[in-house]
Design a protein around this motif. Structure first.
Motif, PDB file in Angstrom:
ATOM      1  N   LEU A  45       0.863  -1.180   0.000  1.00 39.40           N
ATOM      2  CA  LEU A  45       0.000   0.000   0.000  1.00 39.40           C
ATOM      3  C   LEU A  45       0.903   1.234   0.000  1.00 39.40           C
ATOM      4  O   LEU A  45       1.693   1.439   0.929  1.00 39.40           O
ATOM      5  CB  LEU A  45      -0.912   0.017   1.223  1.00 39.40           C
ATOM      6  CG  LEU A  45      -1.729   1.309   1.413  1.00 39.40           C
ATOM      7  CD1 LEU A  45      -2.679   1.538   0.246  1.00 39.40           C
ATOM      8  CD2 LEU A  45      -2.498   1.280   2.739  1.00 39.40           C
ATOM      9  N   LEU A  46       0.788   2.045  -1.051  1.00 37.13           N
ATOM     10  CA  LEU A  46       1.595   3.261  -1.187  1.00 37.13           C
ATOM     11  C   LEU A  46       0.693   4.477  -1.015  1.00 37.13           C
ATOM     12  O   LEU A  46      -0.271   4.653  -1.747  1.00 37.13           O
ATOM     13  CB  LEU A  46       2.276   3.298  -2.556  1.00 37.13           C
ATOM     14  CG  LEU A  46       3.006   4.601  -2.911  1.00 37.13           C
ATOM     15  CD1 LEU A  46       4.203   4.820  -1.984  1.00 37.13           C
ATOM     16  CD2 LEU A  46       3.441   4.598  -4.376  1.00 37.13           C
ATOM     17  N   VAL A 101       5.543   3.617  -7.972  1.00 33.54           N
ATOM     18  CA  VAL A 101       4.732   2.482  -8.430  1.00 33.54           C
ATOM     19  C   VAL A 101       5.501   1.681  -9.466  1.00 33.54           C
ATOM     20  O   VAL A 101       5.543   0.431  -9.433  1.00 33.54           O
ATOM     21  CB  VAL A 101       3.385   2.974  -9.001  1.00 33.54           C
ATOM     22  CG1 VAL A 101       2.653   1.829  -9.714  1.00 33.54           C
ATOM     23  CG2 VAL A 101       2.516   3.542  -7.890  1.00 33.54           C
ATOM     24  N   ARG A 102       6.116   2.364 -10.375  1.00 35.00           N
ATOM     25  CA  ARG A 102       6.868   1.684 -11.441  1.00 35.00           C
ATOM     26  C   ARG A 102       8.008   0.848 -10.868  1.00 35.00           C
ATOM     27  O   ARG A 102       8.226  -0.303 -11.269  1.00 35.00           O
ATOM     28  CB  ARG A 102       7.405   2.739 -12.409  1.00 35.00           C
ATOM     29  CG  ARG A 102       8.171   2.177 -13.588  1.00 35.00           C
ATOM     30  CD  ARG A 102       8.527   3.315 -14.508  1.00 35.00           C
ATOM     31  NE  ARG A 102       9.474   2.911 -15.534  1.00 35.00           N
ATOM     32  CZ  ARG A 102      10.034   3.752 -16.393  1.00 35.00           C
ATOM     33  NH1 ARG A 102       9.729   5.044 -16.340  1.00 35.00           N
ATOM     34  NH2 ARG A 102      10.880   3.326 -17.297  1.00 35.00           N
ATOM     35  N   ALA A 103       8.746   1.420  -9.905  1.00 33.52           N
ATOM     36  CA  ALA A 103       9.864   0.680  -9.312  1.00 33.52           C
ATOM     37  C   ALA A 103       9.369  -0.535  -8.536  1.00 33.52           C
ATOM     38  O   ALA A 103       9.970  -1.623  -8.617  1.00 33.52           O
ATOM     39  CB  ALA A 103      10.660   1.608  -8.393  1.00 33.52           C
ATOM     40  N   LEU A 104       8.282  -0.380  -7.804  1.00 31.71           N
ATOM     41  CA  LEU A 104       7.763  -1.507  -7.022  1.00 31.71           C
ATOM     42  C   LEU A 104       7.235  -2.617  -7.929  1.00 31.71           C
ATOM     43  O   LEU A 104       7.445  -3.807  -7.672  1.00 31.71           O
ATOM     44  CB  LEU A 104       6.665  -1.012  -6.075  1.00 31.71           C
ATOM     45  CG  LEU A 104       7.124  -0.109  -4.919  1.00 31.71           C
ATOM     46  CD1 LEU A 104       5.927   0.466  -4.176  1.00 31.71           C
ATOM     47  CD2 LEU A 104       8.014  -0.888  -3.947  1.00 31.71           C
ATOM     48  N   VAL A 110       0.766  -3.038  -6.343  1.00 29.22           N
ATOM     49  CA  VAL A 110       0.737  -1.774  -5.608  1.00 29.22           C
ATOM     50  C   VAL A 110      -0.673  -1.228  -5.532  1.00 29.22           C
ATOM     51  O   VAL A 110      -1.355  -1.063  -6.557  1.00 29.22           O
ATOM     52  CB  VAL A 110       1.665  -0.722  -6.270  1.00 29.22           C
ATOM     53  CG1 VAL A 110       1.735   0.534  -5.402  1.00 29.22           C
ATOM     54  CG2 VAL A 110       3.058  -1.294  -6.490  1.00 29.22           C
ATOM     55  N   LEU A 111      -1.141  -0.975  -4.299  1.00 27.22           N
ATOM     56  CA  LEU A 111      -2.356  -0.192  -4.067  1.00 27.22           C
ATOM     57  C   LEU A 111      -1.919   1.262  -3.891  1.00 27.22           C
ATOM     58  O   LEU A 111      -1.090   1.558  -3.026  1.00 27.22           O
ATOM     59  CB  LEU A 111      -3.078  -0.660  -2.807  1.00 27.22           C
ATOM     60  CG  LEU A 111      -3.696  -2.060  -2.826  1.00 27.22           C
ATOM     61  CD1 LEU A 111      -4.284  -2.389  -1.455  1.00 27.22           C
ATOM     62  CD2 LEU A 111      -4.784  -2.146  -3.897  1.00 27.22           C
ATOM     63  N   VAL A 115       3.235  -1.335   4.236  1.00 28.67           N
ATOM     64  CA  VAL A 115       2.647  -0.029   3.918  1.00 28.67           C
ATOM     65  C   VAL A 115       3.772   0.995   3.822  1.00 28.67           C
ATOM     66  O   VAL A 115       4.638   1.068   4.696  1.00 28.67           O
ATOM     67  CB  VAL A 115       1.627   0.411   4.987  1.00 28.67           C
ATOM     68  CG1 VAL A 115       1.135   1.840   4.713  1.00 28.67           C
ATOM     69  CG2 VAL A 115       0.456  -0.549   5.053  1.00 28.67           C
ATOM     70  N   VAL A 116       3.775   1.782   2.739  1.00 33.23           N
ATOM     71  CA  VAL A 116       4.727   2.868   2.549  1.00 33.23           C
ATOM     72  C   VAL A 116       3.933   4.162   2.493  1.00 33.23           C
ATOM     73  O   VAL A 116       3.104   4.339   1.593  1.00 33.23           O
ATOM     74  CB  VAL A 116       5.553   2.702   1.258  1.00 33.23           C
ATOM     75  CG1 VAL A 116       6.522   3.868   1.087  1.00 33.23           C
ATOM     76  CG2 VAL A 116       6.298   1.375   1.264  1.00 33.23           C
ATOM     77  N   THR A 117       4.147   5.062   3.453  1.00 30.94           N
ATOM     78  CA  THR A 117       3.367   6.290   3.491  1.00 30.94           C
ATOM     79  C   THR A 117       4.250   7.508   3.710  1.00 30.94           C
ATOM     80  O   THR A 117       5.218   7.463   4.486  1.00 30.94           O
ATOM     81  CB  THR A 117       2.275   6.235   4.586  1.00 30.94           C
ATOM     82  OG1 THR A 117       1.564   7.483   4.602  1.00 30.94           O
ATOM     83  CG2 THR A 117       2.875   5.996   5.961  1.00 30.94           C
TER      84      THR A 117
END
Length: 545
Positions: free
Chosen positions: A428-429, A441-444, A451-452, A474-476
């Motif tokens: 979750l970004l 998103v592209r890198a993940l 990716v959410l 989760v990355v925020t």
């Protein structure tokens, strides 16, 4: 005093000639300086407080001395004019703010001027004729110092908030620039000119990131990694670097208190403080000279004023960096730590060196003050709270990084071998900056993650509510519209207590983490490379088991 006229001498004669009575006791013991003067402004009678204000600790000056001689030469004419106006029947004069004569120590050294609030009231005889005046003086030096410090602190705080806000936005831009450049560099083969241009863009972005770190240092929002260490050992570690930077024309003298106190500092940032002060000292000694670095301990029992700093009671380790260079003009001293203020524009000065020093020292919980005299030199004093040695490591865990170091270019992220997007699970970004969000998103996805994506905390919680399984991580971002990163972390933990969280921010780690649990929470400072992000995800998953 000889009589100049019956009525005029009468009242003053009675006051001056009185050697007892209640009024004389009140006069002599008053904490306010009081002087009785004739129409010409000459002292007929003055109490101890009046002479003490002007620095007279021995015998007072003889009667008949002009009261103006107790005041600063530049303020004497104003005092004489206002005294003449009061004695000329124009009524009392209140609220005069005047400097007293400069005080000097036993060795003749200047100790500065006191500031007094002065009131002048005419003395009238029974027939209405004015025979002199009563001059009352109240020492307001400390009040003015505190007012100046408050105004300076408010200005520095406002500038710091502005610098911190700019730094945050720049970190987002730099993250995007570095990431996009890394993706371009990964598109092999590249012709030589294109690769050189891309590398130049990336290095420029890294220099921009270094500038942002200086802004964050001044605004006290940078990420520090403090640990407890011996102050003397920390200075010895950086001494060899200082000798190389100072050159053969400047002699470095160390006078260190051994074994000396412990302090809690970020070793790399502390090195930067000492190096910046040393480089400023070198520039102040163009013909060469001596730079002394000394350490000592100090116990402060009452709030202590040093320049524009008010140091609270406590035990402090003191670092003194003193040169015998050209000194600093008095009009420059109050602005010395302001960002972008420099006296070295012709030689490429940015005005961030001392601003960075100020921010690092204050974020560490310390204080910094400066004394300077033109033609004699400058002394910076850093006051750091003494730490307990119980938390000090028994031996260095890893060699300390040098203060000036080469940063190699990280390689761009590559897709995991045989991994398609989503094979490794869901991330979750939560990121509101469109450029950072798109490239992250592209890198993940290249690394095998599904990716959410959410630009706000509210949308992130809606996505979580629709997911049958919790995300693996989760990355925020910390700064978000609406719910901030801290609120997102709390909301995610309420739903999924064991999900690892990576908190991303351009601000200091301490500010971002405030009030949040440490468990399964990792911090990543902006600007970051995507390789650093992927490594942070791996470490978070390993720690969570």
């Amino acid at each position: 005093m000889p009589a100049e006229g019956g009525g005029r001498v009468g009242l003053i004669a009675r006051l001056v000639g009185s050697d007892g009575g209640g009024w004389r006791l009140l006069f002599e013991d008053s904490p306010m300086g009081i002087a009785i003067v004739d129409r010409a402004g000459r002292i007929l009678l003055a109490n101890r407080a009046a002479y003490a204000l002007a620095g007279h600790v021995g015998a007072p000056p003889p009667p008949g001395t002009a009261l103006a001689e107790l005041f600063h030469p530049e303020d004497r004419a104003k005092l004489e004019t206002e005294t003449a106006r009061a004695c000329g029947g124009l009524g009392p004069r209140l609220g005069l703010e005047l400097r007293l004569a400069e005080r000097r120590g036993a060795d003749g050294a200047a100790l500065g001027c006191s500031v007094a609030m002065v009131a002048i009231s005419p003395l009238a005889e029974d027939d209405g004729s004015i025979c002199g005046a009563v001059v009352r003086m109240t020492d307001i030096t400390r009040h003015r110092v505190i007012e100046t410090q408050l105004a300076q602190n408010q200005k520095m705080q406002a500038v710091g908030q502005l610098a911190g806000g700019i730094a945050h936005d720049f970190n987002n831009l730099l993250t995007t620039i570095i990431a996009a450049t890394d993706f371009c560099l990964a598109r092999r083969p590249l012709d030589e000119a294109t690769e050189a241009d891309l590398l130049h863009i990336r290095r420029s972005a890294e220099r921009g990131a270094a500038l942002v770190r200086q802004l964050l240092a001044f605004s006290r929002r940078q990420t520090l990694q403090p640990r407890v260490l011996r102050l003397a050992e920390a200075i010895e570690d950086v001494a060899s670097l200082l000798r190389r930077l100072l050159g053969h024309r400047v002699v470095l003298e160390l006078d260190l208190d051994r074994p000396g106190p412990f302090v809690r500092v970020d070793p790399v940032q502390f090195d930067q403080v000492i190096v910046n002060l040393a480089l400023n000292a070198r520039d102040a000694m163009p013909q060469g000279g001596a730079l002394a670095v000394r350490t000592a301990t100090l116990t402060v029992y009452r709030p202590m004023v040093r320049g524009q700093e008010v140091i609270p009671p406590g035990r402090y380790a003191v670092v003194e960096v003193a040169d015998n260079g050209i000194g600093i003009p008095p009009d420059v001293l109050p602005r010395l730590f302001e960002p972008f203020f420099t006296t070295k524009k012709d030689s490429g000065g940015t005005g961030l060196g001392l601003a960075t020093v100020y921010g690092i020292v204050r974020q560490t919980g310390g204080f910094i003050a400066v004394d300077s005299k033109q033609g004699e030199g400058t002394t910076f004093r850093i006051y750091l709270p003494i730490a307990s040695g119980e938390d000090a490591p028994a031996a260095p865990e890893t060699p300390r990084p040098a203060s000036v170091r080469h940063v190699s270019l990280p390689q761009p992220p590559e897709a995991a071998a045989g991994s398609a997007a989503g094979e490794r699970g869901t991330v979750l970004l939560v990121e509101d900056e469109e450029g950072v969000r798109r490239l992250t998103v592209r890198a993940l996805e290249n690394a095998g993650w599904r990716v959410l994506v959410a630009p706000t905390g509210d949308i992130a919680l809606q996505l979580l509510a629709r997911e049958p399984e919790p995300p693996r991580v989760v990355v925020t971002d910390f700064v978000l519209p609406g719910m901030d990163g801290a609120e997102v972390v709390r909301a995610v933990r309420a739903l999924h207590p064991r999900v690892p969280v990576i908190l991303v921010s351009g601000y200091a780690e301490s500010a971002a983490r405030e009030g949040l649990p440490d468990a399964d929470l990792r911090f990543l400072a902006k600007p970051f490379t995507f390789r650093q992000l992927l490594e942070a995800i791996e470490r978070s998953l390993e720690a969570a088991g």
